[in-house]
Every structure is written in C-alpha cells, then in structure tokens.
Enzyme design. Structure first.
Site, short mmCIF file in Angstrom:
data_model
loop_
_atom_site.label_atom_id
_atom_site.label_comp_id
_atom_site.label_asym_id
_atom_site.label_seq_id
_atom_site.Cartn_x
_atom_site.Cartn_y
_atom_site.Cartn_z
N ASP A 162 8.63 -0.18 12.69
CA ASP A 162 7.48 -0.66 11.94
C ASP A 162 6.15 -0.39 12.64
O ASP A 162 5.11 -0.44 12.01
CB ASP A 162 7.64 -2.16 11.66
CG ASP A 162 8.76 -2.41 10.67
OD1 ASP A 162 8.89 -1.60 9.73
OD2 ASP A 162 9.51 -3.39 10.84
N LYS A 185 2.97 10.45 32.35
CA LYS A 185 3.69 9.20 32.63
C LYS A 185 2.81 8.34 33.53
O LYS A 185 2.74 8.57 34.75
CB LYS A 185 5.01 9.51 33.33
CG LYS A 185 5.82 8.25 33.58
CD LYS A 185 7.00 8.52 34.50
CE LYS A 185 7.65 7.18 34.88
NZ LYS A 185 8.45 7.28 36.07
N PHE A 190 17.65 -0.33 1.94
CA PHE A 190 18.49 -1.23 2.73
C PHE A 190 17.61 -2.34 3.29
O PHE A 190 16.42 -2.13 3.52
CB PHE A 190 19.15 -0.46 3.90
CG PHE A 190 20.47 0.13 3.52
CD1 PHE A 190 20.51 1.27 2.73
CD2 PHE A 190 21.66 -0.44 3.95
CE1 PHE A 190 21.73 1.82 2.37
CE2 PHE A 190 22.88 0.11 3.59
CZ PHE A 190 22.92 1.24 2.79
N LYS A 208 11.71 -8.01 -1.04
CA LYS A 208 11.55 -6.63 -0.56
C LYS A 208 11.77 -5.63 -1.69
O LYS A 208 11.02 -4.66 -1.84
CB LYS A 208 12.58 -6.39 0.55
CG LYS A 208 12.19 -5.33 1.53
CD LYS A 208 13.04 -5.40 2.77
CE LYS A 208 12.57 -6.45 3.75
NZ LYS A 208 13.35 -6.48 4.98
N LYS A 244 8.66 -3.24 -2.74
CA LYS A 244 8.73 -1.79 -2.49
C LYS A 244 9.01 -1.01 -3.77
O LYS A 244 9.01 0.23 -3.75
CB LYS A 244 9.81 -1.49 -1.44
CG LYS A 244 9.52 -2.16 -0.09
CD LYS A 244 10.38 -1.60 1.02
CE LYS A 244 10.13 -2.35 2.32
NZ LYS A 244 10.27 -1.49 3.50
N ASN A 251 14.97 1.42 18.19
CA ASN A 251 15.86 0.31 17.85
C ASN A 251 17.31 0.79 17.96
O ASN A 251 17.55 1.99 18.10
CB ASN A 251 15.52 -0.23 16.45
CG ASN A 251 15.72 0.84 15.38
OD1 ASN A 251 16.84 1.31 15.15
ND2 ASN A 251 14.63 1.25 14.73
O1 C5P Z 1 10.88 -3.65 5.42
P1 C5P Z 1 12.23 -3.31 5.95
O2 C5P Z 1 12.20 -2.45 7.17
O3 C5P Z 1 13.17 -4.45 6.10
O4 C5P Z 1 12.84 -2.43 4.74
C1 C5P Z 1 14.01 -1.76 4.88
C2 C5P Z 1 14.04 -0.60 3.92
O5 C5P Z 1 12.81 0.09 3.92
C3 C5P Z 1 15.05 0.43 4.35
O6 C5P Z 1 15.53 1.09 3.18
C4 C5P Z 1 14.24 1.36 5.23
O7 C5P Z 1 14.82 2.65 5.32
C5 C5P Z 1 12.92 1.37 4.51
N1 C5P Z 1 11.74 1.54 5.37
C6 C5P Z 1 10.99 2.69 5.26
N2 C5P Z 1 9.86 2.85 6.03
C7 C5P Z 1 9.47 1.88 6.89
C8 C5P Z 1 10.22 0.71 7.00
C9 C5P Z 1 11.37 0.57 6.24
O8 C5P Z 1 11.35 3.58 4.50
N3 C5P Z 1 8.38 2.08 7.61
#
Ligand code: C5P
Length: 400
Positions: free
Chosen positions: A279, A289, A324, A338, A342, A210
């Site tokens: 994700d 490749k 974040f 969120k 979390k 990303n």
């Molecule tokens: O679920 P989302 O990606 O929007 O959540 C963002 C927060 O979760 C950020 O603090 C990011 O660093 C953390 N995050 C994480 N591991 C993931 C996805 C997001 O620690 N796999």
C-alpha cells in the site's frame, strides 16, 4: 482435484533415450490418481526395463506385441478403452507410423484403435525433428486432431543443442490435464491475473514487501487455463516457476504492476487481482546504500496506486473484475465495503489469521461475495480449487 484422478491413461513409450523420463512421467501420473497402463515398444525396453514401469504404475506392463493373458489376444482393444493415450517419447518412427495408420505392434495397433484424445511428446535429434518428412507427418497428425507437447529446445543426448528434447514430465502432465479437464467455460476468453507481493525500494539494497508467495494467484492462472482461457499472469517477485501455457510478466513495484495490467486489460475479459500489492512506497529511495544511523530513522511513504480500482474504473460492459481481501477481523463487513468501494463484481475474502488459510500454505478458506449481496462461505480448499470456485462464478457473470 486433478482432472487425471481415476482416469485410465495409456502411456506408450518408444525407443529413445528420453524413455528414462517416461518413468518419472509414469510416477507423476500415478501420483495424480490416474490408472496408468504402460505399453513399451521392443526398442523402448532396450532403454528402460518393463519392471520399472510396472513398479511405478502399479499395473502390468504391455511390451511390443505381448498383452497380458486376460485380454485374450485383444490387448490393443482393451487398451483402446482409455480416456487418454500419451506417447512419450514419440520417435520419428512412431510419428511416421501413426501418420500413415500403420499398425504392426501393440502400440501402433492401439494408436489406430483409440477414439480418445492422443497426446504425442516427440523426442529426437534436432536434424531429425527439422526433417521435411517428419514435419509433414507432424502436420498430418495435427490436422487429424492429434495433440502435441514439445519438443523443447536445449541439450540433446547426441551432444548438440537444438529442438528435439522431449517436453519435461511436468509439462506433459499439464497438457494431459488440459485435455481431460471437463469444464471449458472460459474457452475463447482472455484472463488477466495478478499474483505475489510487490516490492518498493527503500534504498539500493533494502525494500518494503510482504510475505505473499504468489501461490493463490498462480493456482488461479493454472485453473483458468484448464478451463480454456488464454491467461496472462502479472507477477511480483516469487520463487514459483512459470505455470505451463501461461504468459508471465514479472514486475517488482506496484507502479510497474499497474502499468503491465493496464496495458493488457483492454483486450481481456476477466481480471483477478490476487496480488498482495503493497500500500505504500518510500517517497525518495536512496540510490546507494546509506550507512546505518544511530537511534530512529524516519522514512516518508506515499500511497501506491490501487490497481484493481483503476481496472474496475476502466472496464467496458461485459468485462468482469474479481478482487481478494485478506482480513484479520470483521471479515465480512470489511470485505463488503471493499467490494463496493473498488467497484468489483466478486470479492474473495479470507481470514488470514485462520490456521488453514492465508499466505504460504496450499489451502485456503474463503467467502465469495457478489456485487448483488450474496455471500458464500466455502470449506477449506486447495488454492487451485479456490481458483476453480471463483472462476466458475466469474464465467457465469461473463456469460450474461
Ligand atoms: O485494499 P486491499 O489491499 O485489502 O484490497 C485487496 C484487493 O485489492 C486485492 O484484489 C488486491 O490485489 C487489490 N489491490 C490492488 N492495488 C493495491 C492494493 C490492493 O490492486 N494498491
């Protein structure tokens, strides 16, 4: 905001070849908003002329024993009212004089007269730096409360490799900011920060990632260090240099980031998850490749671990977890959900569709949500100041 803004900084320059880098340092200090007064020893003027320092600092330059007439012969006392005295480069001779309280020219007299912090950036030949007497002087100065930055190891002007290179101007600037930063609410704390994107291999040369640049996470790491913390930064692939004074661990995948984070977390007080963790990761990446296929290609993806949720689950009482959330719509509703899902203490939500917020820029516009339901919308701030805002709140939670 910089800790150097409107502060009076006396920059002493002694006679070493690194004096040419002191010109760059003068410029950087002036750009950070400091009022810079340069004092050159007689030997320093052999390397770089006073006009250079006058132009870069925008102020009269003091040389050897000559102070400007408005100080009525009290140049050292006028200079001693500084907020910080830096000597860069500091030669072996200057260190010896300072360690013994010798005061035979304007710079050494000023050194003995100041009550503000003093930051010394030694620069000399490697054998001189290793000399027992020089090291004894350094130990004396450290014990008396003088601060040092460098020397670094590398190419020396005497055409040797070794320890004795003056610290780079950026590192001296950073050390100066640490000395002048007023809030020290993270002193003695260990802060763990994630930053940047993660990268998941599709095959030997392609990957999913990303556009995160890591700027926000790196700015938080720097802000935490200014506030007194020992900082570990676990970073995905970025083009940013390691922030000075921060321990940096570079990783590539979400799984590697999670392993690095969970290894550090038990000894840390605060976790800030600023990384844009991908994700999904390809289920079976090819080791080579594969050739291009005509038409459609189907790739099976598996969810990556949620690093911050694992950190929150593993936390001891007293440890604080800050996340974040980058959203493009229904910012607050998504962010609140969120935070609860979390198990976070604070969540910094930003609307990445807004023009002055998000990925690549230097500013961010955020709302900080707390587990107690509070939501504070902040104006557009530099990423460093966003870091300070969230760290000030996290420090209050740590103090409870
Ligand atoms: O679920 P989302 O990606 O929007 O959540 C963002 C927060 O979760 C950020 O603090 C990011 O660093 C953390 N995050 C994480 N591991 C993931 C996805 C997001 O620690 N796999």
């Amino acid at each position: 905001m910089s800790a150097l803004e409107n502060r009076t900084i006396v920059l002493g320059v002694t006679g070493g070849i690194a004096a040419y880098k002191a010109a760059d340092l003068t410029s950087k200090l002036a750009q950070a908003g400091a009022k810079v007064r340069c004092v050159l020893t007689a030997q320093a003027t052999e390397f770089v002329g006073p006009t250079t320092f006058q132009a870069l600092s925008g102020n009269p330059v003091y040389t050897a024993t000559v102070a400007p007439p408005e100080t009525y012969g009290m140049g050292h006392l006028a200079l001693a009212r500084a907020d910080l005295l830096i000597v860069a480069p500091a030669t072996a001779n200057l260190l010896a004089k300072a360690a013994h309280g010798l005061a035979d020219d304007l710079l050494s007299t000023t050194l003995t007269a100041v009550t503000c912090p003093v930051l010394l950036a030694p620069a000399m030949n490697a054998a001189m730096w290793a000399n027992t007497l020089v090291q004894r002087n350094v130990a004396t100065l450290r014990a008396a409360g003088y601060h040092f930055v460098g020397p670094a190891t590398g190419w020396l002007a005497c055409r040797e490799e070794g320890a004795g290179r003056m610290a780079e101007p950026a590192a001296i600037l950073d050390a100066a900011e640490v000395l002048l930063w007023p809030q020290r609410d993270l002193l003695g704390r260990r802060v763990l920060v994630t930053a940047g994107p993660t990268r998941e291999a599709l095959d030997a040369v392609r990957f999913l990632s990303n556009p995160s640049t890591g700027k926000q996470g790196y700015a938080i790491a720097t802000a935490a260090r200014l506030r007194g913390a020992a900082v570990v930064l676990v970073s995905g692939p970025t083009h940013l240099p390691d922030p000075p004074g921060v321990t940096v661990e570079r990783v590539t995948t979400a799984a590697a980031m999670q392993a690095a984070v969970l290894a550090q977390w038990p000894t840390c007080d605060l976790f800030v998850g600023a990384a844009a963790v991908g994700d999904y990761a390809p289920l079976d990446p090819a080791a080579d490749k594969p050739a291009k296929v005509a038409g459609e290609l189907t790739v099976r993806l598996a969810a990556t671990p949620d690093i911050i949720a694992g950190v929150a689950r593993a936390r001891r009482p007293g440890q604080v977890v800050v996340g974040f959330a980058a959203e493009t719509h229904d910012l607050l509703a998504h962010a609140r959900a969120k935070l609860a899902r979390k198990g976070l203490d604070l969540l910094v939500a930003n609307d990445v569709s807004a023009p002055d917020a998000g990925f690549a820029g230097d500013s961010n516009r955020v709302t900080i949500l707390s587990a107690n339901g509070a939501a504070e919308e902040l104006p557009a701030l530099s990423k460093r100041d966003v870091g300070h805002e969230l760290l000030a709140r996290a420090a209050r939670l740590l103090g409870r």
